[in-house]
Design a protein around this motif. Structure first.
Motif, PDB file in Angstrom:
ATOM      1  N   HIS A 142      -3.274  -4.992   0.816  1.00  0.00           N
ATOM      2  CA  HIS A 142      -4.393  -4.152   0.384  1.00  0.00           C
ATOM      3  C   HIS A 142      -3.841  -2.990  -0.422  1.00  0.00           C
ATOM      4  N   THR A 143      -4.736  -2.286  -1.074  1.00  0.00           N
ATOM      5  CA  THR A 143      -4.361  -1.132  -1.877  1.00  0.00           C
ATOM      6  C   THR A 143      -4.657   0.151  -1.105  1.00  0.00           C
TER       7      THR A 143
ATOM      8  N   CYS B 218       0.840  -1.196   0.000  1.00  0.00           N
ATOM      9  CA  CYS B 218       0.000   0.000   0.000  1.00  0.00           C
ATOM     10  C   CYS B 218       0.876   1.247   0.000  1.00  0.00           C
TER      11      CYS B 218
ATOM     12  N   VAL C 277      -9.521   5.417   5.281  1.00  0.00           N
ATOM     13  CA  VAL C 277     -10.900   5.564   5.743  1.00  0.00           C
ATOM     14  C   VAL C 277     -10.955   6.377   7.016  1.00  0.00           C
TER      15      VAL C 277
ATOM     16  N   MET D  79      -6.785   2.441  -1.903  1.00  0.00           N
ATOM     17  CA  MET D  79      -8.217   2.718  -1.853  1.00  0.00           C
ATOM     18  C   MET D  79      -8.895   1.991  -0.707  1.00  0.00           C
ATOM     19  N   THR D  80      -8.402   0.809  -0.360  1.00  0.00           N
ATOM     20  CA  THR D  80      -9.008   0.025   0.724  1.00  0.00           C
ATOM     21  C   THR D  80      -8.210   0.099   2.020  1.00  0.00           C
ATOM     22  N   CYS D  81      -7.208   0.976   2.083  1.00  0.00           N
ATOM     23  CA  CYS D  81      -6.383   1.082   3.294  1.00  0.00           C
ATOM     24  C   CYS D  81      -7.223   1.606   4.446  1.00  0.00           C
TER      25      CYS D  81
END
Length: 616
Positions: free
Chosen positions: A162-163, A154, A171, A165-167
């Motif tokens: 994970h990437t 990441c 969020v 965008m999904t880290c």
């Protein structure tokens, strides 16, 4: 043969070859006629000559391979001759004619045949990643969002699985921020405070005002990217800025009053500090290896130090000055270079003190220095050796640091807290903001690590998280963001306000007209004002004002921008530092559908030789 597929561009060449062959055939006819007359004369020769010819014929027949090849090549060229005439020729005449034909064939221009083979066009519908070169996925910008490669760690937290965008840190920035264990380092004064005075102190934190509205801007004020900002210590409306050689002074209250000094430094201005005893004197350090003292009223600048008196002799000897700070109690000016050395200067006598001191790994760049605001003898340094170190200036020497704070990568900045001086805030290239709550406790590990996007490659000034000088609770920090966010289809890079006690994101400041990155940010020491440097432009942010009437709303929405005179980049150093510039400039109307709405909200002002003309 089928229909001709010859290219039209070769038609003149083919026609010329055809005409040339026809001409040679006519010449062969002339040769045959002359040879027939010669044959009649040859019949009158003696029998001895015929015997010699027969002997020569036997010698030639021994080289049967070469003769057959020549005859096969020569016979087609003499196809116009009658077969009876050719058979009546003597072997000597045949050899003579074949030799003439060979000479004519060699005199012909070389015939070049162009074979243009077009490679077949293949169209593949497979998705190929530009990062790992594997199929099945893609990486890069999709509209306003950057999608990173799933085969790599990441980009934000530097961890695999994970990437970006999904880290989870994308969020919620406070994800994984766990306060460090409480260390029993209190004195008896702390116990008295806890039992007798704490109950009388309000637990409510004073409200913090976010300067989240763009007030005004100076577009292309500098000819190169902005590298540092500093507010005037006594005059509220004065902002000073440095770029890759220039020093700018801008009165953002009067908007059009600005000045640019181009002859102070010849390379990047890395740091600026005011002399608090004389607020009109500014100290600057630069990558040209000099420290200058500039009188802002007269514009006269004088060098205090020059580490490269002999000029450029190669990168191995060229010294650049980065970190700089002032010890106000002792009038001491401290600067550090790109080889790990610290230099001490007496600001009053403008002379050096002692020899340079190695405070970081030899050959590593020391990018930051900060004196403790309460105990100025405590010095905090950071560099490219992945360390931040604390020193006692009174007993400073090589390998005498009080503590070394380890980091994962290069440390861009390290600061003591503004009021008590008991906290430490660092920014590292591993996308981590680290906080130490007390310099008197155990400093082996930070109290908190906050994941934030500020890792970059080139063409940007390093990101630095800085304390808010007005926040007496010493919890608020401001820093620009590298990874862009999709705001209504536009890729924007906001400026983040972070609560260092919890790691929460308090606010993100952005404007749809500013699509460039803002790595340099400075909060005003007295007013609720934020100054940001984005590419070659300067912007002033103020808090949003709550209004009721429509006319007042229109007035508050109006913003003024002036265009600086530094529209073209200038190369004033031997290394041509323009290659490091971020060429993205201020974008008005990044979306066509918002142009009409913005036209009523923004004032565009163009300056010509100090005079402004407002266009509504």
């Amino acid at each position: 043969m089928g229909p001709s597929t010859r290219d039209e561009s070769t038609a003149p060449r083919a026609r010329f070859v055809h005409n040339f062959r026809r001409a040679t055939a006519d010449s062969d006819r002339d040769i045959s006629s002359s040879s027939s007359s010669e044959e009649e004369d040859s019949n009158d020769q003696t029998d001895g000559e015929e015997e010699e010819e027969e002997e020569e014929e036997e010698e030639v027949s021994s080289d049967d391979v070469e003769t057959e090849e020549v005859e096969e090549a020569a016979e087609p060229s003499s196809s116009s001759l009658a077969s009876s005439q050719w058979n009546n020729f003597s072997p000597k005449k045949k050899r003579k004619q074949q030799a003439e034909v060979r000479v004519k064939e060699e005199a012909k221009p070389p015939q070049t045949t162009r074979t243009t083979k077009k490679s077949p066009i293949t169209i593949s519908l497979k998705k190929v990643c530009k990062v790992c070169k594997r199929s099945g996925h893609e990486a890069g910008f999709k509209g306003a969002v950057y999608v990173d490669c799933p085969m790599k760690p990441c980009f934000l937290c530097k961890r695999p699985g994970h990437t970006t965008m999904t880290c989870p840190h994308r969020v919620a920035m406070e994800h994984g921020v766990v306060p460090g264990p409480r260390r029993n380092s209190n004195t008896f004064f702390d116990y008295i405070f806890q039992r007798q005075l704490k109950a009388k102190v309000s637990m409510m934190k004073p409200p913090f005002v976010i300067p989240n509205q763009l007030e005004c801007g100076n577009i292309r004020f500098h000819s190169r990217r902005v590298t540092c900002l500093e507010f005037h210590p006594t005059k509220d409306g004065i902002l000073l800025s440095g770029d890759k050689g220039q020093l700018g002074i801008w009165d953002y209250d009067k908007l059009h009053e600005k000045m640019v000094y181009e002859s102070i430094h010849s390379c990047i201005v890395n740091n600026m500090k005011f002399n608090l005893d004389k607020d009109g004197v500014l100290y600057t350090s630069s990558s040209d290896g000099t420290v200058h003292c500039t009188d802002l009223e007269t514009g006269i600048s004088s060098p205090l130090m020059d580490l490269n008196p002999e000029g450029w002799n190669g990168p191995g000897t060229w010294r650049m000055l980065y970190g700089m700070d002032i010890n106000t109690e002792k009038g001491l000016l401290l600067v550090a270079d790109n080889f790990g050395f610290l230099y001490l200067l007496d600001a009053r006598s403008r002379a050096g003190i002692g020899a340079p001191i190695l405070i970081h790994k030899k050959g590593s760049k020391v990018v930051g220095l900060h004196c403790n605001p309460v105990q100025p003898d405590l010095l905090l340094s950071c560099g490219n050796d992945h360390l931040a170190r604390m020193w006692d200036v009174r007993r400073i020497e090589a390998d005498s640091s009080l503590v070394s704070l380890a980091h994962g990568r290069v440390v861009n900045s390290a600061y003591f807290s503004q009021h008590s001086g008991s906290k430490i805030l660092t920014t590292s290239q591993d996308n981590r903001i680290r906080v130490w709550d007390s310099i008197f406790g155990n400093l082996e590990s930070p109290s908190r690590e906050i994941v934030h996007s500020h890792d970059f490659n080139r063409h940007l000034t390093p990101f630095r998280a800085e304390w808010d000088p007005k926040d007496h609770s010493e919890t608020i920090a401001v820093i620009g963001r590298y990874i862009s966010e999709n705001y209504n289809g536009v890729a924007l890079h906001p400026i983040d306000f972070i609560d260092t006690t919890t790691g929460k994101l308090l606010a993100e400041v952005m404007d749809p007209d500013i699509t460039t990155i803002s790595p340099v940010n400075k909060l005003h020491p007295r007013d609720n004002i934020l100054a940001s440097g984005s590419s070659r432009s300067l912007f002033i942010w103020k808090p949003k004002r709550e209004t009721t009437s429509t006319e007042e709303q229109i007035k508050t929405k109006q913003r003024e921008f002036i265009y600086g005179s530094s529209g073209k980049k200038k190369s004033s150093w031997h290394n041509n530092n323009d290659s490091d510039d971020d060429d993205d400039d201020f974008n008005f109307g990044s979306k066509e559908r918002n142009k009409k709405a913005r036209r009523a909200d923004v004032k565009y002002t163009q300056t010509f030789k100090g005079k402004g003309k407002t266009i509504l």
